[in-house]
Design a protein around this motif. Sequence first.
Motif, PDB file in Angstrom:
ATOM      1  N   LEU A   1      49.436  42.688  18.328  1.00 16.55           N
ATOM      2  CA  LEU A   1      49.415  44.149  18.408  1.00 16.55           C
ATOM      3  C   LEU A   1      48.690  44.754  17.221  1.00 16.55           C
TER       4      LEU A   1
ATOM      5  N   ALA B   1      45.159  44.567  17.904  1.00 25.08           N
ATOM      6  CA  ALA B   1      44.734  45.500  18.939  1.00 25.08           C
ATOM      7  C   ALA B   1      44.332  46.850  18.367  1.00 25.08           C
TER       8      ALA B   1
ATOM      9  N   PHE C   1      46.649  41.807  24.675  1.00 25.14           N
ATOM     10  CA  PHE C   1      46.819  43.234  24.916  1.00 25.14           C
ATOM     11  C   PHE C   1      45.479  43.945  24.866  1.00 25.14           C
ATOM     12  N   PRO C   2      45.335  44.983  25.681  1.00 30.42           N
ATOM     13  CA  PRO C   2      44.078  45.716  25.661  1.00 30.42           C
ATOM     14  C   PRO C   2      43.857  46.364  24.299  1.00 30.42           C
TER      15      PRO C   2
ATOM     16  N   LEU D   1      42.912  49.030  21.617  1.00 29.23           N
ATOM     17  CA  LEU D   1      42.990  50.486  21.696  1.00 29.23           C
ATOM     18  C   LEU D   1      41.667  51.142  21.320  1.00 29.23           C
TER      19      LEU D   1
END
Lengths: 228, 72
Positions: A91, A94, A118-119, A121
């Motif tokens: 995270l 990300a 996770f994509p 941001l």
Amino acid sequence: MAKIPINIDGTALEVEQGQTILEICQANGIEILTMCHMKGLGDVGACRLCLVEIEGINKLLPACTTKVAANQVIKTKTEKIKKYQKITTELLFAVCVSNGKCELQDLGYKVGMTHVRFPYLFPQCEVDTSHPWYVMDHNRCITCTRCVRVCSQVEGSYNWGVKNRGVSSRIISDFNTPWGESTTCTACSKCVHSCPTGAIWPKAIVQGQLTKSPQMIADLVERRKMNL
Amino acid sequence: MMHDLLSKICNGHGTARDVEMLEELSIYVKEASLCGLGMSAPNPLMSTLRYFKNEYIEQLKKSDAIKGGVHG
Ligand code: FES
């Protein structure tokens, strides 16, 4: 001070009261991953990397801000902790696009990260180049607040602060004004050395060539204590 | 991020992996948070995952059908 018995990862230890779990682990060679912790600065428990399991407490607690209590049974390397360390690191990646040498990258290797699930941001953040010597690139900032703490607790100039909450948190200079216009910044470079990623860097250097000495800050704090 | 995942599933673009990740993230946020808000914020989502699992599965099947139609 009174000694109390505790147990970490199956090893029984006798430790002094008033210490944090992280301090004890580090003194006893038990590795705990950290990111927002920095030796010499006050801890805030922001990054959640140092979470440990304590028997009888049904939530995970950060080792850096949790003080030991007698008869605690602490576990630092359970499958759950390892899994969470990996998610936390992913995270952080990300939101961070730093590709230079950085503590975050080292951490990625440590937790065995191969890719980010996770994509990203990709926040479109500002790059503040207004300071004559240093640059603040908010795109690479993971808001660990190490710079904020070193600025207030060690340098005492209170230039850095935090605005907003959650994903929109940003580090600000003075009252959210360009760093170059700061009336408080002493250009001491302590924030440059405390930054774990490549968010704050000196203009005169090409990214990747920068060698930081984060140890310098802890040493400084120690030396000041001796003079008192 | 979790909102994005949920929207993706609702809009018919979801995969089983997305539901899995949603579950994983909910538990992570619940347990690793610093404040009380974070500890309880995933609760509504987790309830839907617990009590309406079938609806998720139905939605995924629909998504598969749409995708199948487009590509094949
Ligand atoms: S090092 Fe303990 S929460 Fe960041």
